[in-house]
Motif scaffolding. Sequence first.
Motif, PDB file in Angstrom:
ATOM      1  N   TYR A 116       7.412 -11.063   4.980  1.00  0.00           N
ATOM      2  CA  TYR A 116       6.372 -10.115   5.392  1.00  0.00           C
ATOM      3  C   TYR A 116       6.954  -8.749   5.735  1.00  0.00           C
ATOM      4  O   TYR A 116       7.905  -8.639   6.518  1.00  0.00           O
ATOM      5  N   LYS A 117       6.391  -7.713   5.119  1.00  0.00           N
ATOM      6  CA  LYS A 117       6.751  -6.333   5.394  1.00  0.00           C
ATOM      7  C   LYS A 117       5.499  -5.609   5.876  1.00  0.00           C
ATOM      8  O   LYS A 117       4.615  -5.300   5.074  1.00  0.00           O
ATOM      9  N   PRO A 118       5.394  -5.382   7.182  1.00  0.00           N
ATOM     10  CA  PRO A 118       4.195  -4.731   7.721  1.00  0.00           C
ATOM     11  C   PRO A 118       3.894  -3.420   6.998  1.00  0.00           C
ATOM     12  O   PRO A 118       4.793  -2.652   6.682  1.00  0.00           O
ATOM     13  N   GLY A 119       2.627  -3.200   6.725  1.00  0.00           N
ATOM     14  CA  GLY A 119       2.216  -2.005   6.003  1.00  0.00           C
ATOM     15  C   GLY A 119       2.158  -2.202   4.503  1.00  0.00           C
ATOM     16  O   GLY A 119       1.825  -1.277   3.775  1.00  0.00           O
ATOM     17  N   THR A 120       2.510  -3.418   4.018  1.00  0.00           N
ATOM     18  CA  THR A 120       2.450  -3.715   2.593  1.00  0.00           C
ATOM     19  C   THR A 120       1.773  -5.066   2.397  1.00  0.00           C
ATOM     20  O   THR A 120       1.413  -5.743   3.353  1.00  0.00           O
ATOM     21  N   LEU A 121       1.631  -5.478   1.145  1.00  0.00           N
ATOM     22  CA  LEU A 121       1.091  -6.793   0.828  1.00  0.00           C
ATOM     23  C   LEU A 121       2.180  -7.845   0.719  1.00  0.00           C
ATOM     24  O   LEU A 121       1.894  -9.022   0.494  1.00  0.00           O
ATOM     25  N   ALA A 122       3.438  -7.444   0.854  1.00  0.00           N
ATOM     26  CA  ALA A 122       4.553  -8.384   0.747  1.00  0.00           C
ATOM     27  C   ALA A 122       4.492  -9.407   1.869  1.00  0.00           C
ATOM     28  O   ALA A 122       4.355  -9.052   3.038  1.00  0.00           O
ATOM     29  N   GLY A 123       4.624 -10.677   1.493  1.00  0.00           N
ATOM     30  CA  GLY A 123       4.649 -11.742   2.488  1.00  0.00           C
ATOM     31  C   GLY A 123       3.290 -12.268   2.887  1.00  0.00           C
ATOM     32  O   GLY A 123       3.196 -13.105   3.784  1.00  0.00           O
ATOM     33  N   GLY A 166      -0.148 -15.835  -3.387  1.00  0.00           N
ATOM     34  CA  GLY A 166       0.585 -14.949  -2.485  1.00  0.00           C
ATOM     35  C   GLY A 166       1.567 -14.073  -3.218  1.00  0.00           C
ATOM     36  O   GLY A 166       1.688 -14.110  -4.452  1.00  0.00           O
ATOM     37  N   SER A 167       2.277 -13.270  -2.440  1.00  0.00           N
ATOM     38  CA  SER A 167       3.279 -12.363  -2.996  1.00  0.00           C
ATOM     39  C   SER A 167       4.434 -12.234  -2.015  1.00  0.00           C
ATOM     40  O   SER A 167       4.222 -12.152  -0.800  1.00  0.00           O
ATOM     41  N   ASP A 168       5.652 -12.231  -2.551  1.00  0.00           N
ATOM     42  CA  ASP A 168       6.830 -12.014  -1.713  1.00  0.00           C
ATOM     43  C   ASP A 168       7.202 -10.540  -1.634  1.00  0.00           C
ATOM     44  O   ASP A 168       7.789 -10.098  -0.639  1.00  0.00           O
ATOM     45  N   ASP A 169       6.872  -9.779  -2.684  1.00  0.00           N
ATOM     46  CA  ASP A 169       7.274  -8.375  -2.744  1.00  0.00           C
ATOM     47  C   ASP A 169       6.097  -7.407  -2.741  1.00  0.00           C
ATOM     48  O   ASP A 169       6.300  -6.185  -2.763  1.00  0.00           O
ATOM     49  N   GLY A 170       4.862  -7.930  -2.719  1.00  0.00           N
ATOM     50  CA  GLY A 170       3.683  -7.065  -2.719  1.00  0.00           C
ATOM     51  C   GLY A 170       3.269  -6.611  -4.103  1.00  0.00           C
ATOM     52  O   GLY A 170       2.279  -5.889  -4.247  1.00  0.00           O
ATOM     53  N   HIS A 178      -0.869  -1.012  -0.954  1.00  0.00           N
ATOM     54  CA  HIS A 178      -0.304  -1.202   0.368  1.00  0.00           C
ATOM     55  C   HIS A 178      -1.210  -0.591   1.432  1.00  0.00           C
ATOM     56  O   HIS A 178      -2.105   0.190   1.145  1.00  0.00           O
ATOM     57  N   LEU A 179      -0.962  -0.949   2.702  1.00  0.00           N
ATOM     58  CA  LEU A 179      -1.840  -0.623   3.806  1.00  0.00           C
ATOM     59  C   LEU A 179      -1.441   0.681   4.477  1.00  0.00           C
ATOM     60  O   LEU A 179      -0.279   1.075   4.485  1.00  0.00           O
ATOM     61  N   LEU A 180      -2.435   1.339   5.079  1.00  0.00           N
ATOM     62  CA  LEU A 180      -2.174   2.543   5.846  1.00  0.00           C
ATOM     63  C   LEU A 180      -1.658   2.192   7.236  1.00  0.00           C
ATOM     64  O   LEU A 180      -1.713   1.055   7.669  1.00  0.00           O
ATOM     65  N   ASP A 181      -1.197   3.208   7.956  1.00  0.00           N
ATOM     66  CA  ASP A 181      -0.547   2.990   9.243  1.00  0.00           C
ATOM     67  C   ASP A 181      -1.574   3.007  10.366  1.00  0.00           C
ATOM     68  O   ASP A 181      -2.012   4.047  10.828  1.00  0.00           O
ATOM     69  N   PHE A 182      -1.983   1.813  10.806  1.00  0.00           N
ATOM     70  CA  PHE A 182      -2.844   1.654  11.984  1.00  0.00           C
ATOM     71  C   PHE A 182      -2.051   0.915  13.033  1.00  0.00           C
ATOM     72  O   PHE A 182      -1.114   0.199  12.714  1.00  0.00           O
ATOM     73  N   THR A 183      -2.411   1.055  14.272  1.00  0.00           N
ATOM     74  CA  THR A 183      -1.737   0.330  15.340  1.00  0.00           C
ATOM     75  C   THR A 183      -2.670  -0.698  15.908  1.00  0.00           C
ATOM     76  O   THR A 183      -3.797  -0.406  16.243  1.00  0.00           O
ATOM     77  N   LEU A 184      -2.216  -1.934  16.042  1.00  0.00           N
ATOM     78  CA  LEU A 184      -2.987  -3.007  16.675  1.00  0.00           C
ATOM     79  C   LEU A 184      -2.492  -3.212  18.088  1.00  0.00           C
ATOM     80  O   LEU A 184      -1.306  -3.226  18.315  1.00  0.00           O
TER      81      LEU A 184
END
Length: 416
Positions: A218-225, A245-249, A410-416
């Motif tokens: 898992y790489k936060p901000g991407t679809l990887a993992g 699933g995807s390992d590299d996004g 890939h995902l944009l930068d949000f904070t949870l």
Amino acid sequence: CISLLEALPKLLVLFGIRLAANASCLAAMAKRLVVVLVSATIALASKCPGSTAFIHASCSVQADSATSCDNVMEEMKARIEGQYKAWHDPHNNGTYKILSEDKTELLVTRTSGAKSFGGKTYTDKVLFELSQSADGCSVSACSESQGTSVGDFSTNYCNIRNLYCGSAEGCKPIKHDFSTKESSVLPSVGASKDASMCAPVLGAKDDIGGVFTDPNHYKPGTLAGLRMISGNRGNAPSSDITLVGSDDGETFWTLHGKFSSAARSALVIDFSPKGGPEGLMGAYVGGRITFQDGNQWSKLAAPEAPLVTVQGGGVDLGGFYTDPNHYRQGTFAGTRMVSGLQGDVPSESVTLVGSDDGAAFWTILGHFTSEARDALEIDFSPKGGPKLGATFADGRITFADGNAWPRQGHLLDFTL
């Protein structure tokens, strides 16, 4: 700098994007931010735990529980102390920890259950104050993010709600089941208060279906993992489990498994098509799949950040798509993971795992109808639909009935 300042309040409310600029621009923005944040904070009636972050998301709640304050306190503590056997946090499987307590006040931290962009784990502080009334217990609560944040996908609200909500709201009580009426919910600017975001895992009767993160990839901000999993064939429960699933996004694969218990909690996954073990045993409990090798996948309650439609893209069909007939931003409703690979090997079959409501996840199958792998047919009959021909081009699956699914990046930068 001037145009950025004029747009800043709208950007904060709509997107929660962290902004950076040169020193002079930052100083000007800081003055504007003070006005925005102070105006939001004045509305908060609850005593708050405080945060060292200058810009941070928060939420305050005023509520009344139809039971004694002793019961409210006991129930909140029982949930925290029952992690992860008797109880789990249904909002992204966070972890609560008690910092201090007395008869009428409880101060806790809640750490996010999945890492956000940049690999950072976010922590919130939550303060509860209880006062006995003639009709029950008055609850005054406030949650504040401890790191820089604006948009929070209702996380601060859920931090509070998930410790006292009852079975009528789809929650799992441990010692005392009571109703609670919220008279005031006040999120900060950019934060939200969507109760449906708080317990989607429990709302789906804790079915295995969902989107999981594999910490080994898992790489936060991407679809990887990411892995989208279903134990249903169409709308019907099945003994089979399907994973896309995807390992590299970028490359999306399909794996299969089976439930090995009637309760659908014990399972076996065949990782051999990807070079792994043929029968890796695991257990699904409380939003987590724990495998016998120690790896643990955690279910996401919602996307950690907005999805971005890919314009164009590669020639491979595999990817993360949204169906405009069902997609709801900020949820997994209307999302689909699609693969034309069985493990690492290209296949004539196409596998789709998806959800229409963000809670129930299904599997349907199809096949390519051209050697170029740009034409296909999908069998929607397990969901009550037809067999539909489709074409794949420019990062989009377009069906014969006119519906088109765009591929997401890939995902944009949000904070949870």
